[in-house]
Design a protein around this motif. Structure first.
Motif, PDB file in Angstrom:
ATOM      1  N   GLY A  75      51.941 -83.302  70.812  1.00  0.00           N
ATOM      2  CA  GLY A  75      52.054 -82.990  72.241  1.00  0.00           C
ATOM      3  C   GLY A  75      53.271 -83.627  72.888  1.00  0.00           C
ATOM      4  O   GLY A  75      53.473 -83.496  74.093  1.00  0.00           O
ATOM      5  N   GLY A  76      54.076 -84.308  72.108  1.00  0.00           N
ATOM      6  CA  GLY A  76      55.317 -84.885  72.635  1.00  0.00           C
ATOM      7  C   GLY A  76      55.079 -86.001  73.639  1.00  0.00           C
ATOM      8  O   GLY A  76      53.938 -86.373  73.930  1.00  0.00           O
ATOM      9  N   ALA A  77      56.180 -86.521  74.152  1.00  0.00           N
ATOM     10  CA  ALA A  77      56.073 -87.526  75.212  1.00  0.00           C
ATOM     11  C   ALA A  77      55.376 -86.909  76.419  1.00  0.00           C
ATOM     12  O   ALA A  77      54.681 -87.605  77.171  1.00  0.00           O
ATOM     13  CB  ALA A  77      57.455 -88.034  75.588  1.00  0.00           C
ATOM     14  N   THR A  78      55.519 -85.615  76.555  1.00  0.00           N
ATOM     15  CA  THR A  78      54.939 -84.929  77.717  1.00  0.00           C
ATOM     16  C   THR A  78      53.417 -85.080  77.777  1.00  0.00           C
ATOM     17  O   THR A  78      52.859 -85.289  78.854  1.00  0.00           O
ATOM     18  CB  THR A  78      55.344 -83.440  77.694  1.00  0.00           C
ATOM     19  OG1 THR A  78      56.773 -83.379  77.787  1.00  0.00           O
ATOM     20  CG2 THR A  78      54.736 -82.680  78.842  1.00  0.00           C
ATOM     21  N   PHE A  81      52.402 -88.332  79.253  1.00  0.00           N
ATOM     22  CA  PHE A  81      52.409 -88.423  80.724  1.00  0.00           C
ATOM     23  C   PHE A  81      50.981 -88.276  81.258  1.00  0.00           C
ATOM     24  O   PHE A  81      50.637 -88.852  82.292  1.00  0.00           O
ATOM     25  CB  PHE A  81      53.286 -87.325  81.350  1.00  0.00           C
ATOM     26  CG  PHE A  81      54.760 -87.400  81.006  1.00  0.00           C
ATOM     27  CD1 PHE A  81      55.323 -88.574  80.531  1.00  0.00           C
ATOM     28  CD2 PHE A  81      55.583 -86.293  81.172  1.00  0.00           C
ATOM     29  CE1 PHE A  81      56.690 -88.645  80.220  1.00  0.00           C
ATOM     30  CE2 PHE A  81      56.936 -86.352  80.864  1.00  0.00           C
ATOM     31  CZ  PHE A  81      57.493 -87.525  80.384  1.00  0.00           C
ATOM     32  N   TRP A 103      62.378 -87.718  83.824  1.00  0.00           N
ATOM     33  CA  TRP A 103      61.192 -87.898  82.978  1.00  0.00           C
ATOM     34  C   TRP A 103      60.165 -88.774  83.682  1.00  0.00           C
ATOM     35  O   TRP A 103      58.961 -88.520  83.600  1.00  0.00           O
ATOM     36  CB  TRP A 103      61.582 -88.485  81.622  1.00  0.00           C
ATOM     37  CG  TRP A 103      62.451 -87.551  80.834  1.00  0.00           C
ATOM     38  CD1 TRP A 103      63.748 -87.760  80.455  1.00  0.00           C
ATOM     39  CD2 TRP A 103      62.112 -86.236  80.355  1.00  0.00           C
ATOM     40  NE1 TRP A 103      64.218 -86.666  79.765  1.00  0.00           N
ATOM     41  CE2 TRP A 103      63.249 -85.722  79.692  1.00  0.00           C
ATOM     42  CE3 TRP A 103      60.957 -85.447  80.425  1.00  0.00           C
ATOM     43  CZ2 TRP A 103      63.264 -84.455  79.103  1.00  0.00           C
ATOM     44  CZ3 TRP A 103      60.970 -84.187  79.836  1.00  0.00           C
ATOM     45  CH2 TRP A 103      62.108 -83.701  79.190  1.00  0.00           C
ATOM     46  N   THR A 149      60.595 -96.145  82.324  1.00  0.00           N
ATOM     47  CA  THR A 149      61.304 -95.369  81.297  1.00  0.00           C
ATOM     48  C   THR A 149      62.468 -96.236  80.818  1.00  0.00           C
ATOM     49  O   THR A 149      63.369 -96.541  81.602  1.00  0.00           O
ATOM     50  CB  THR A 149      61.854 -94.056  81.890  1.00  0.00           C
ATOM     51  OG1 THR A 149      60.836 -93.435  82.666  1.00  0.00           O
ATOM     52  CG2 THR A 149      62.337 -93.113  80.810  1.00  0.00           C
ATOM     53  N   ASN A 151      64.965 -95.765  78.738  1.00  0.00           N
ATOM     54  CA  ASN A 151      66.288 -95.131  78.675  1.00  0.00           C
ATOM     55  C   ASN A 151      66.195 -93.747  79.331  1.00  0.00           C
ATOM     56  O   ASN A 151      65.352 -92.938  78.950  1.00  0.00           O
ATOM     57  CB  ASN A 151      66.743 -94.993  77.221  1.00  0.00           C
ATOM     58  CG  ASN A 151      68.127 -94.387  77.097  1.00  0.00           C
ATOM     59  OD1 ASN A 151      69.121 -95.009  77.496  1.00  0.00           O
ATOM     60  ND2 ASN A 151      68.210 -93.179  76.573  1.00  0.00           N
ATOM     61  N   THR A 153      67.462 -90.472  79.592  1.00  0.00           N
ATOM     62  CA  THR A 153      68.210 -89.572  78.720  1.00  0.00           C
ATOM     63  C   THR A 153      69.181 -88.679  79.491  1.00  0.00           C
ATOM     64  O   THR A 153      70.259 -88.362  79.011  1.00  0.00           O
ATOM     65  CB  THR A 153      67.191 -88.683  77.961  1.00  0.00           C
ATOM     66  OG1 THR A 153      66.002 -89.440  77.739  1.00  0.00           O
ATOM     67  CG2 THR A 153      67.748 -88.188  76.665  1.00  0.00           C
ATOM     68  N   ASP A 173      57.869 -95.456  78.491  1.00  0.00           N
ATOM     69  CA  ASP A 173      58.338 -94.236  77.834  1.00  0.00           C
ATOM     70  C   ASP A 173      59.669 -94.591  77.171  1.00  0.00           C
ATOM     71  O   ASP A 173      60.689 -94.737  77.841  1.00  0.00           O
ATOM     72  CB  ASP A 173      58.518 -93.116  78.862  1.00  0.00           C
ATOM     73  CG  ASP A 173      59.117 -91.849  78.236  1.00  0.00           C
ATOM     74  OD1 ASP A 173      59.408 -91.848  77.031  1.00  0.00           O
ATOM     75  OD2 ASP A 173      59.286 -90.857  78.978  1.00  0.00           O
ATOM     76  N   SER A 176      63.799 -92.019  74.237  1.00  0.00           N
ATOM     77  CA  SER A 176      65.197 -91.825  73.821  1.00  0.00           C
ATOM     78  C   SER A 176      65.885 -93.115  73.389  1.00  0.00           C
ATOM     79  O   SER A 176      67.091 -93.098  73.153  1.00  0.00           O
ATOM     80  CB  SER A 176      65.986 -91.120  74.923  1.00  0.00           C
ATOM     81  OG  SER A 176      65.814 -91.760  76.161  1.00  0.00           O
ATOM     82  N   GLY A 194      58.544 -89.857  72.003  1.00  0.00           N
ATOM     83  CA  GLY A 194      58.686 -88.596  71.273  1.00  0.00           C
ATOM     84  C   GLY A 194      59.680 -88.860  70.150  1.00  0.00           C
ATOM     85  O   GLY A 194      60.671 -89.543  70.342  1.00  0.00           O
ATOM     86  N   LYS A 197      64.294 -87.789  69.340  1.00  0.00           N
ATOM     87  CA  LYS A 197      65.584 -88.325  69.757  1.00  0.00           C
ATOM     88  C   LYS A 197      66.111 -89.352  68.766  1.00  0.00           C
ATOM     89  O   LYS A 197      67.206 -89.225  68.284  1.00  0.00           O
ATOM     90  CB  LYS A 197      65.483 -88.916  71.153  1.00  0.00           C
ATOM     91  CG  LYS A 197      65.673 -87.836  72.214  1.00  0.00           C
ATOM     92  CD  LYS A 197      64.590 -87.730  73.199  1.00  0.00           C
ATOM     93  CE  LYS A 197      64.759 -86.469  74.041  1.00  0.00           C
ATOM     94  NZ  LYS A 197      63.702 -86.341  75.009  1.00  0.00           N
TER      95      LYS A 197
HETATM   96  C1  LIG Z   1      62.884 -85.992  75.922  1.00  0.00           C
HETATM   97  C2  LIG Z   1      62.110 -86.941  76.728  1.00  0.00           C
HETATM   98  C3  LIG Z   1      60.777 -86.685  77.096  1.00  0.00           C
HETATM   99  C4  LIG Z   1      60.065 -85.396  76.738  1.00  0.00           C
HETATM  100  O1  LIG Z   1      59.725 -85.370  75.420  1.00  0.00           O
HETATM  101  P1  LIG Z   1      58.873 -84.172  74.755  1.00  0.00           P
HETATM  102  O2  LIG Z   1      58.644 -84.701  73.387  1.00  0.00           O
HETATM  103  O3  LIG Z   1      59.729 -82.946  74.811  1.00  0.00           O
HETATM  104  O4  LIG Z   1      57.626 -84.011  75.522  1.00  0.00           O
HETATM  105  C5  LIG Z   1      60.115 -87.645  77.824  1.00  0.00           C
HETATM  106  N1  LIG Z   1      60.713 -88.791  78.176  1.00  0.00           N
HETATM  107  C6  LIG Z   1      61.985 -89.076  77.848  1.00  0.00           C
HETATM  108  C7  LIG Z   1      62.608 -90.368  78.279  1.00  0.00           C
HETATM  109  C8  LIG Z   1      62.728 -88.153  77.118  1.00  0.00           C
HETATM  110  O5  LIG Z   1      64.001 -88.426  76.785  1.00  0.00           O
END
Ligand SMILES: *Cc1c(COP(=O)(O)O)cnc(C)c1O
Length: 362
Positions: A75-78, A81, A103, A149, A151, A153, A173, A176, A194, A197
Motif C-alpha cells: 500500500g506504499g507510504a500512502t 498515512f 506528502w 517528514t 526528507n 522529496t 515518513d 525518500s 516506501g 526511492k
Molecule cells: C513518494 C513519497 C510518498 C508516497 O509514496 P507511495 O509509496 O507512492 O505511497 C510519501 N512520502 C514521501 C516523503 C515520498 O517521497
C-alpha cells in the motif's frame, strides 16, 4: 538497450547495478531451488531465509534492538498515512503534524479522518522553501504522536536532526531518505518508508515500530490495517510482496558490503556537495530553491534556471545527453536531481560538467 543511462528519477529510482545483476542471475533459478523467487511460496523455508535476512540486515545497518518490530507491508507510504492514525491516535485521538511539503499534507488529510490534527509547525505560507525551526513548533504535550517528514522529496528540504518532541512518540515518513545515513532509531516511535526511492522497488513499505506502541492497535480495526497483526505474523499475515522484499534484501547486503551507513552517508555528502557547489558557484545562473542552506536535501537537489523556457531546454538537452528524470515535480516545476544511495558519483560529476557546458552555451 545495452547502455544504462544516468537515472535521476525521484521514484521509482535507480538501484545498485550489482543488485540488478545479482537478481538477473538468480531470476530463473534461485540458488538451485529450481525456481524463481517470484514463484516461491512465502511460507517456504527458502523464502523464510530471504525475509529473515532482510530483516536482520536492516537491524544491523541501523542497530535496531529487539524492542522494535520491522514490518514489510504493502500500500506504499500512502497507506501509512492512514494506518498510522488508525493504530496510534486512540485513545487520545489527537496528534501533532509538522507540515513541510505535499506528502506531509497528504498525511494530515488522512489523519483528520481519524481524529484531531494539531498543525505543530508549517512553512506552507513560504511555499515550503525551508523547514520550521525548533522554537517555531507548537507541540501539544497530550498528543498521541508527532508526525514529520524527514526528507521532502518535492521541495528538496531535509531534516539533519530530528525535531525534539520530549516523550511524545515521534513518527517519521522517511520514504525518500531511509538508510541514507545512520539514525538513532531509539528516538522514534515509528518510521515508515516506501521502498521505491532509496531501498528497493515499488510495492513494499517498510515500517519500524516500537513494540509498546503495538498495544494501541485495536482489535476493531480491519485486519490488514492492524500493526499488531503484522508484527505477530512477522509480515506474513497474508502474501507479502515477496520479490520486492528479496530485492530490499539484496540492497541491504550491498550497503553492508560497502561498509554500512556511515560510508554511504559520506558518499551521499560528497555527491550532494558537488552539485550544490556547482549551483552556488554559477553566479546565479542556477538558483537553489531552498532558503536555508542547512535545510538542503542531500537526496533531492532542486534548483531553477532564469526562465521556464530555459529549464525546458535544459531538461531536453540533458535527456539527449543521457541524464534522465531531471524535470522537477509537476506541482513545482524547475529541476530536481534525485541522487539516492545507488546513484553513482560519476553521474553527478558528469552532470556538473554538463551544467557548466550548458551555462557557457546559453
Ligand atoms: C513518494 C513519497 C510518498 C508516497 O509514496 P507511495 O509509496 O507512492 O505511497 C510519501 N512520502 C514521501 C516523503 C515520498 O517521497
Amino acid at each position: 538497450m545495452s547502455k544504462r543511462i544516468y537515472n535521476f528519477s525521484a521514484g521509482p529510482a535507480v538501484l545498485p547495478e550489482e543488485v540488478l545483476l545479482e537478481a538477473q542471475k538468480d531470476l530463473f533459478n534461485y540458488k538451485d531451488s529450481g525456481m524463481s523467487v517470484m514463484e516461491m511460496s512465502h511460507r517456504s523455508k527458502t523464502y523464510d531465509g530471504i525475509i529473515k535476512s532482510a530483516d536482520q540486515d536492516i537491524r544491523k545497518l541501523l542497530d535496531i534492538k529487539d524492542n522494535y518490530s520491522v514490518l514489510f507491508l504493502q500500500g506504499g507510504a500512502t497507506l501509512q498515512f492512514s494506518m498510522v492514525p488508525l493504530n496510534l491516535m486512540p485513545p487520545v485521538n489527537k496528534a501533532d503534524y509538522i507540515v513541510t511539503g505535499s506528502w506531509a499534507k497528504k498525511a494530515v488529510k488522512e489523519a483528520k479522518k481519524v481524529g484531531t490534527v494539531n498543525i505543530a509547525g508549517s512553512t506552507e505560507s513560504e511555499n515550503f522553501k525551508r523547514l520550521p525551526k525548533q522554537d517555531e513548533l507548537n507541540l501539544d504535550p497530550d498528543s498521541s504522536y508527532v508526525h514529520f517528514t524527514s526528507n521532502n522529496t518535492i521541495f528538496g528540504t531535509q531534516y539533519k536532526t530530528e525535531p525534539e518532541v520530549g516523550s511524545i512518540p515521534l513518527v517519521c515518513d522517511a520514504s525518500s531518505d531511509f538508510l541514507h545515513k545512520k539514525i538513532d532509531v531509539n528516538k522514534y516511535g515509528l518510521i515508515y518508508a516506501g521502498a521505491q526511492k532509496n531501498i528497493g522497488p515499488s510495492g513494499v513499505v517498510l515500517v519500524i515500530i516500537r513494540n509498546d506502541l503495538l498495544e494501541r492497535s485495536s482489535d476493531s480495526l480491519h485486519t490488514y490495517f492492524n500493526y499488531k497483526v503484522h508484527a505477530d505474523a512477522e509480515s506474513l499475515y497474508n502474501t507479502p510482496n515477496t520479490f520486492g522484499i528479496y530485492i530490499i534484501g539484496l540492497v541491504t547486503k550491498w550497503l553492508l558490503n560497502m561498509g554500512g551507513l556511515d560510508e554511504m552517508h559520506k558518499l551521499n555528502l560528497e555527491k550532494s556537495s558537488l552539485l550544490y557547489n556547482a549551483i552556488d558557484s554559477s553566479d546565479g545562473y542556477y538558483k537553489g530553491t531552498v532558503a536555508d542552506a542547512g535545510d538542503r536535501s542531500i537526496m533531492n537537489v532542486t534548483f531553477r534556471l532564469g526562465s521556464e523556457e530555459l529549464e525546458k531546454k535544459f531538461v531536453a538537452e540533458a535527456t539527449e545527453a543521457g541524464f534522465a528524470g531531471l524535470k522537477g515535480h509537476r506541482s513545482v516545476g524547475g529541476i530536481r536531481a534525485s541522487i539516492y544511495n545507488a546513484f553513482p558519483l560519476k553521474g553527478v560529476e558528469d552532470l556538473v560538467q554538463f551544467m557548466s557546458d550548458f551555462k557557457s552555451k546559453n
